[in-house]
Design a protein around this motif. Structure first.
Motif, PDB file in Angstrom:
ATOM      1  N   ALA A 347       0.822  -1.210   0.000  1.00 25.89           N
ATOM      2  CA  ALA A 347       0.000   0.000   0.000  1.00 25.89           C
ATOM      3  C   ALA A 347       0.857   1.262   0.000  1.00 25.89           C
ATOM      4  CB  ALA A 347      -0.932  -0.006   1.215  1.00 25.89           C
ATOM      5  N   THR A 348       1.851   1.316   0.887  1.00 24.60           N
ATOM      6  CA  THR A 348       2.691   2.503   0.949  1.00 24.60           C
ATOM      7  C   THR A 348       3.596   2.594  -0.267  1.00 24.60           C
ATOM      8  OG1 THR A 348       2.643   2.381   3.350  1.00 24.60           O
ATOM      9  CG2 THR A 348       4.319   3.784   2.380  1.00 24.60           C
ATOM     10  N   LEU A 350       2.719   1.673  -3.291  1.00 19.30           N
ATOM     11  CA  LEU A 350       1.857   2.249  -4.313  1.00 19.30           C
ATOM     12  C   LEU A 350       1.639   3.737  -4.067  1.00 19.30           C
ATOM     13  CD1 LEU A 350      -0.013   1.991  -6.755  1.00 19.30           C
ATOM     14  CD2 LEU A 350      -1.839   1.261  -5.194  1.00 19.30           C
ATOM     15  N   LEU A 351       1.414   4.114  -2.816  1.00 16.37           N
ATOM     16  CA  LEU A 351       1.165   5.523  -2.504  1.00 16.37           C
ATOM     17  C   LEU A 351       2.386   6.378  -2.844  1.00 16.37           C
ATOM     18  CD1 LEU A 351      -0.908   7.482  -1.378  1.00 16.37           C
ATOM     19  CD2 LEU A 351      -0.062   6.993   0.916  1.00 16.37           C
ATOM     20  N   ALA A 387      -4.562   3.505  -3.356  1.00 17.95           N
ATOM     21  CA  ALA A 387      -3.438   3.537  -2.425  1.00 17.95           C
ATOM     22  C   ALA A 387      -3.838   4.187  -1.108  1.00 17.95           C
ATOM     23  CB  ALA A 387      -2.264   4.296  -3.053  1.00 17.95           C
ATOM     24  N   SER A 391      -4.124   2.461   2.618  1.00 16.83           N
ATOM     25  CA  SER A 391      -3.367   3.002   3.748  1.00 16.83           C
ATOM     26  C   SER A 391      -4.238   3.236   4.964  1.00 16.83           C
ATOM     27  CB  SER A 391      -2.679   4.312   3.334  1.00 16.83           C
ATOM     28  OG  SER A 391      -1.689   4.071   2.352  1.00 16.83           O
ATOM     29  N   THR A 397      -9.467  -4.151   1.276  1.00 17.79           N
ATOM     30  CA  THR A 397      -8.045  -4.050   0.972  1.00 17.79           C
ATOM     31  C   THR A 397      -7.255  -4.928   1.930  1.00 17.79           C
ATOM     32  OG1 THR A 397      -7.683  -2.148   2.452  1.00 17.79           O
ATOM     33  CG2 THR A 397      -8.365  -1.675   0.190  1.00 17.79           C
ATOM     34  N   VAL A 491       1.692   0.391 -11.633  1.00 16.93           N
ATOM     35  CA  VAL A 491       0.702   0.464 -10.550  1.00 16.93           C
ATOM     36  C   VAL A 491      -0.295  -0.688 -10.583  1.00 16.93           C
ATOM     37  CG1 VAL A 491       0.916   2.978 -10.467  1.00 16.93           C
ATOM     38  CG2 VAL A 491      -0.917   1.964 -11.811  1.00 16.93           C
ATOM     39  N   VAL A 495      -2.109  -2.590  -7.340  1.00 11.61           N
ATOM     40  CA  VAL A 495      -3.555  -2.457  -7.121  1.00 11.61           C
ATOM     41  C   VAL A 495      -4.196  -3.834  -7.045  1.00 11.61           C
ATOM     42  CG1 VAL A 495      -5.722  -1.676  -8.158  1.00 11.61           C
ATOM     43  CG2 VAL A 495      -3.724  -0.164  -8.167  1.00 11.61           C
ATOM     44  N   ILE A 498      -3.269  -5.626  -3.723  1.00  4.85           N
ATOM     45  CA  ILE A 498      -3.973  -5.019  -2.585  1.00  4.85           C
ATOM     46  C   ILE A 498      -5.408  -5.518  -2.509  1.00  4.85           C
ATOM     47  CG2 ILE A 498      -4.940  -2.829  -1.767  1.00  4.85           C
ATOM     48  CD1 ILE A 498      -2.290  -1.526  -2.749  1.00  4.85           C
TER      49      ILE A 498
END
Length: 532
Positions: A347-348, A350-351, A387, A391, A397, A491, A495, A498
């Motif tokens: 997640a982080t 991707l962010l 993302a 988070s 997720t 990405v 995605v 997740i």
């Protein structure tokens, strides 16, 4: 196939690849990128094959390799994986190729050769794999310290305006923590020599030592300080916002997505089984730091104007949940904590990647310099939303499953700490959704705008009178493109993972849970219920 040295190959391949990339001529930048991507994909393939060769119902440590290294010190070059290490190796295998692809133009036009950037990335991958698969305490320490070198140069040579300050701060914090741990590593060796007649660094042997509780407390502190800095836990966290903000985006992904997990991995791999009495003694103190970190970092994240610093502070908050799960000493919480390490990395990661793509378009890290991006770049906004929701651990997720396991496993043993930690969930929703709303929605503003010069209107005179020309309002338009094919390829896998792990996390849980149970058995703790 089971006799193949999978783990050694996953260290050797990127290390050799780093040497090959570094040796390429400066003008062969494209070839350096292609070789780096190819090598990282080979490591991903090796990680997948290693997982297929691993028997979740078999012995704790599998696919082992051991050759004499420093016989006089009783140290071997010993490698092996349990479920905890295996999922971290998988995370490395997934993230590094995506980082290489996302960083395709990261070093272009800079003062340093492009090949150097990608060589450091591959060397960092080798060191990261090594630190998770080492089953010799001295070897673990060597990899633990060696990781600092490539990350230092990635930040210091390819980072933002304050890269030198951030790189030195990262290096000094980590080096000091490592030196403190070295004292405890030597202490463990001396203790083992006193009990066994000869010193050893073998993990399996060390877990069977009966160490005096007072000695345990001293040795525990050395390991804990190093791991708490690496994690990081408040108040040893101040290096991360600077390093995360100034590191190149690819480096930031690996810094927060993988390197920081070495701290929480160290808690569960070394602190709990080697020092069980000390772990119980210090648990309330660690839990206080964990909860303080969850709330304090979340509040600081809400006040950030820099997107990369905000994401860094969110990670500090999330690491509090991981520490809570580890020091609750239950199977559910421990399994959730390890699963959280994986899902947080996805997640982080991707962010940070999406934030980096936005910054590459706008040239600014400030939240206030963006707005209305979703209207012109819906794919970018959609990836940003996924993302962000991951988070904040939205149901559906992977992060939700992790957080739920941590909280439900911690509450029976640590109800007060668990209730306080849940406040962090509310704060997470605030800082994530506010950042998303301010950058993706609302009127277009900031660096994404450009003004077209207005054409003066011809005078409208009549009857000899002079009319004043009326100027039209400046024409404004967004200067932002949507995700390209390469960026979509970066990405999309994150995605998908997740969302898949949010719906069906059982394969990872089946790998992690036996190792968590074995860890709790090593420390003699009641493992709690094992029903999921």
């Amino acid at each position: 196939m089971s006799d193949f040295p999978w783990l050694l190959a996953m260290i050797a391949v990127p290390a050799i690849g780093a040497a090959v990339v570094a040796a390429l001529p400066r003008e062969r930048a494209l070839l350096a990128k292609q070789v780096a991507l190819g090598v990282s994909l080979v490591v991903l393939l090796l990680a997948v094959l290693t997982t297929l060769a691993f028997d979740a119902g078999g012995p704790r440590f599998q696919l082992t390799t051991s050759v004499p290294w420093i016989p006089d010190f009783g140290s071997d070059f010993a490698l092996g994986v349990d479920g905890i290490a295996l999922v971290m190796v998988l995370l490395i295998g997934v993230l590094v190729p995506l980082v290489v692809a996302a960083s395709w133009h990261e070093a272009d036009g800079g003062p340093r050769p492009v090949r150097v950037f990608f060589a450091w990335l591959l060397l960092l991958e080798a060191m990261m794999v090594g630190v998770f698969v080492a089953t010799d305490l001295l070897l673990f320490y060597v990899f633990f310290e060696a990781m600092l070198v490539p990350m230092y140069f990635l930040i210091g040579s390819f980072g933002g305006p304050r890269r030198q300050y951030a790189a030195v701060k990262f290096f000094v914090y980590s080096l000091v923590g490592g030196l403190v741990m070295l004292a405890s590593v030597i202490g463990v060796y001396v203790v083992s020599a006193g009990v066994l007649g000869e010193g050893t660094f073998a993990f399996d042997t060390l877990t069977r030592l009966d160490i005096d509780p007072d000695v345990q407390r001293l040795l525990f502190l050395g390991f804990f300080i190093a791991f708490a800095i690496k994690a990081p836990l408040v108040p040893l966290h101040t290096w991360l916002p600077d390093s995360g903000a100034e590191a190149p985006v690819g480096g930031a992904v690996l810094l927060v997505g993988v390197l920081d997990k070495v701290g929480t991995f160290g808690f569960i791999r070394y602190c709990l089984p080697l020092f069980p009495d000390a772990s119980r003694f210090y648990a309330p103190f660690v839990l206080v730091l964990a909860v303080v970190g969850i709330l304090y970092a979340a509040l600081l994240a809400m006040g950030q104007s820099d997107m990369k610093r905000l994401v860094s502070y969110t990670s500090i908050s999330h690491f509090g949940f991981i520490a809570l799960g580890i020091f609750a000493f239950t199977t559910e919480a421990g399994t959730g904590a390890v699963l959280y390490m994986v899902n947080h990395g996805l997640a982080t990661g991707l962010l940070f990647l999406v934030v980096g793509m936005l910054i590459a378009r706008g040239g600014s890290r400030r939240i206030a310099d963006y707005g209305g991006v979703a209207a012109k770049a819906p794919l970018l906004a959609g990836a940003f939303l996924v993302a962000g929701l991951a988070s904040l651990a939205l149901p559906g997720t992977g992060s939700f499953v992790s957080e739920f396991l941590v909280l439900i496993g911690s509450f029976p043993e640590r109800p007060v700490f668990t209730v306080l930690a849940t406040l962090g969930i509310i704060l997470a929703a605030l800082y994530v959704l506010l950042m998303y709303q301010r950058t993706m929605h609302g009127p277009a503003r900031g660096v994404l705008l450009q003004e077209d010069p207005a054409e003066p209107l011809p005078g409208a005179g009549g009857g000899g009178a002079t009319a004043t020309a009326t100027l039209p309002a400046p024409q404004r338009s967004l200067r932002v493109a949507d995700l390209g094919r390469r960026e979509i390829a970066v990405v999309a896998p994150l995605v998908a993972l997740i969302l898949v792990l949010g719906v069906y996390p059982q394969p990872l849980i089946d790998l992690i849970e036996p190792a968590v149970v074995a860890t709790l058995d090593d420390m003699g703790a009641a493992s709690g219920g094992t029903d999921r």
